[in-house]
Write a protein that holds these residues in place. Structure first.
Motif, PDB file in Angstrom:
ATOM      1  N   GLU A   1       0.805  -1.215   0.000  1.00  0.00           N
ATOM      2  CA  GLU A   1       0.000   0.000   0.000  1.00  0.00           C
ATOM      3  C   GLU A   1       0.846   1.277   0.000  1.00  0.00           C
ATOM      4  O   GLU A   1       0.305   2.385   0.023  1.00  0.00           O
ATOM      5  CB  GLU A   1      -0.928   0.004   1.219  1.00  0.00           C
ATOM      6  CG  GLU A   1      -1.923  -1.148   1.213  1.00  0.00           C
ATOM      7  CD  GLU A   1      -2.676  -1.265   2.536  1.00  0.00           C
ATOM      8  OE1 GLU A   1      -2.885  -0.227   3.193  1.00  0.00           O
ATOM      9  OE2 GLU A   1      -3.030  -2.389   2.898  1.00  0.00           O
ATOM     10  N   LYS A   2       2.167   1.142  -0.053  1.00  0.00           N
ATOM     11  CA  LYS A   2       3.052   2.307   0.063  1.00  0.00           C
ATOM     12  C   LYS A   2       2.717   3.394  -0.953  1.00  0.00           C
ATOM     13  O   LYS A   2       2.549   4.557  -0.589  1.00  0.00           O
ATOM     14  CB  LYS A   2       4.518   1.885  -0.078  1.00  0.00           C
ATOM     15  CG  LYS A   2       5.488   3.058  -0.009  1.00  0.00           C
ATOM     16  CD  LYS A   2       6.928   2.596  -0.183  1.00  0.00           C
ATOM     17  CE  LYS A   2       7.858   3.774  -0.343  1.00  0.00           C
ATOM     18  NZ  LYS A   2       9.229   3.351  -0.635  1.00  0.00           N
ATOM     19  N   LYS A   3       2.588   3.041  -2.229  1.00  0.00           N
ATOM     20  CA  LYS A   3       2.314   4.052  -3.259  1.00  0.00           C
ATOM     21  C   LYS A   3       0.988   4.746  -3.008  1.00  0.00           C
ATOM     22  O   LYS A   3       0.878   5.967  -3.155  1.00  0.00           O
ATOM     23  CB  LYS A   3       2.324   3.422  -4.653  1.00  0.00           C
ATOM     24  CG  LYS A   3       3.715   3.120  -5.172  1.00  0.00           C
ATOM     25  CD  LYS A   3       3.666   2.581  -6.587  1.00  0.00           C
ATOM     26  CE  LYS A   3       5.071   2.264  -7.083  1.00  0.00           C
ATOM     27  NZ  LYS A   3       5.054   1.653  -8.410  1.00  0.00           N
ATOM     28  N   ALA A   4      -0.032   3.987  -2.605  1.00  0.00           N
ATOM     29  CA  ALA A   4      -1.353   4.566  -2.344  1.00  0.00           C
ATOM     30  C   ALA A   4      -1.296   5.504  -1.133  1.00  0.00           C
ATOM     31  O   ALA A   4      -1.935   6.558  -1.126  1.00  0.00           O
ATOM     32  CB  ALA A   4      -2.383   3.464  -2.118  1.00  0.00           C
ATOM     33  N   ILE A   5      -0.533   5.127  -0.115  1.00  0.00           N
ATOM     34  CA  ILE A   5      -0.399   5.954   1.089  1.00  0.00           C
ATOM     35  C   ILE A   5       0.282   7.280   0.730  1.00  0.00           C
ATOM     36  O   ILE A   5      -0.168   8.345   1.140  1.00  0.00           O
ATOM     37  CB  ILE A   5       0.380   5.196   2.182  1.00  0.00           C
ATOM     38  CG1 ILE A   5      -0.484   4.045   2.724  1.00  0.00           C
ATOM     39  CG2 ILE A   5       0.804   6.128   3.309  1.00  0.00           C
ATOM     40  CD1 ILE A   5       0.278   3.047   3.593  1.00  0.00           C
ATOM     41  N   VAL A   6       1.358   7.211  -0.033  1.00  0.00           N
ATOM     42  CA  VAL A   6       2.081   8.421  -0.436  1.00  0.00           C
ATOM     43  C   VAL A   6       1.186   9.302  -1.303  1.00  0.00           C
ATOM     44  O   VAL A   6       1.122  10.530  -1.105  1.00  0.00           O
ATOM     45  CB  VAL A   6       3.394   8.068  -1.167  1.00  0.00           C
ATOM     46  CG1 VAL A   6       4.009   9.283  -1.824  1.00  0.00           C
ATOM     47  CG2 VAL A   6       4.378   7.434  -0.194  1.00  0.00           C
TER      48      VAL A   6
END
Length: 128
Positions: free
Chosen positions: A60-65
Motif C-alpha cells: 500500500e506504500k504508493k497509495a499511502i504516499v
C-alpha cells in the motif's frame, strides 16, 4: 517555524532527525510525531521503515504516499500517551491528526500501539 508535528523546534531539529535515523525517536510519542511529519512530507520510505514488520503495508506504500500528497495537513494534537518512554518496550499514543480534503476538514482520531525492538520504536497499528 515549528515542526510539522507541533513541537516548538524546526523540522530539521525535530522530526527530520528521526527521518534520517529512526533511533532518534526515543519514545513512542516521538515516533508517532515523526510519522505524522512523514505523512505531511509524503515520506513513504520512513512510513514503511517505522511500521513494524508484522503489520507493515508494503503493497500500500504508493497509495499511502499518493493520499498523503493529496490532502492538506493542518495540525496534530497528542491527547494521551501511556508508557512508551525510553525505558519501556511498548506504549500507546492517542492523537487527532487534522487535514483538509475534498473541500472539508477531516480528522484521524486514533489510539496507536507501539513496540520497541532492538532499541527502535515501531508503529504496530490500532491499540486494542
Amino acid at each position: 517555524m515549528n515542526c510539522y508535528c507541533g513541537q516548538p523546534k524546526t523540522y530539521a531539529n525535530c522530526c527530520e532527525q528521526a527521518h534520517k535515523n529512526i533511533e532518534k525517536a526515543e519514545t513512542a510519542e516521538q515516533l508517532m510525531r515523526s510519522r505524522y511529519s512523514a505523512f505531511v512530507t509524503a515520506n513513504g520510505d520512513y512510513l514503511m521503515q517505522s511500521h513494524h514488520a508484522s503489520t507493515r503495508p508494503i503493497k500500500e506504500k504508493k497509495a499511502i504516499v499518493k493520499w498523503a500528497k493529496s490532502v492538506e495537513w493542518i495540525k496534530l494534537d497528542v491527547l494521551e500517551t501511556t508508557k512508551g518512554t525510553e525505558n519501556d518496550t511498548e506504549g500507546t499514543v492517542t492523537f487527532k491528526a487534522y487535514f483538509y480534503e475534498n473541500g472539508k476538514v477531516d480528522v484521524i482520531h486514533e489510539k496507536s500501539a507501539f513496540v520497541k525492538e532492538n532499541n527502535k520504536w515501531y508503529y504496530l497499528g490500532l491499540s486494542k
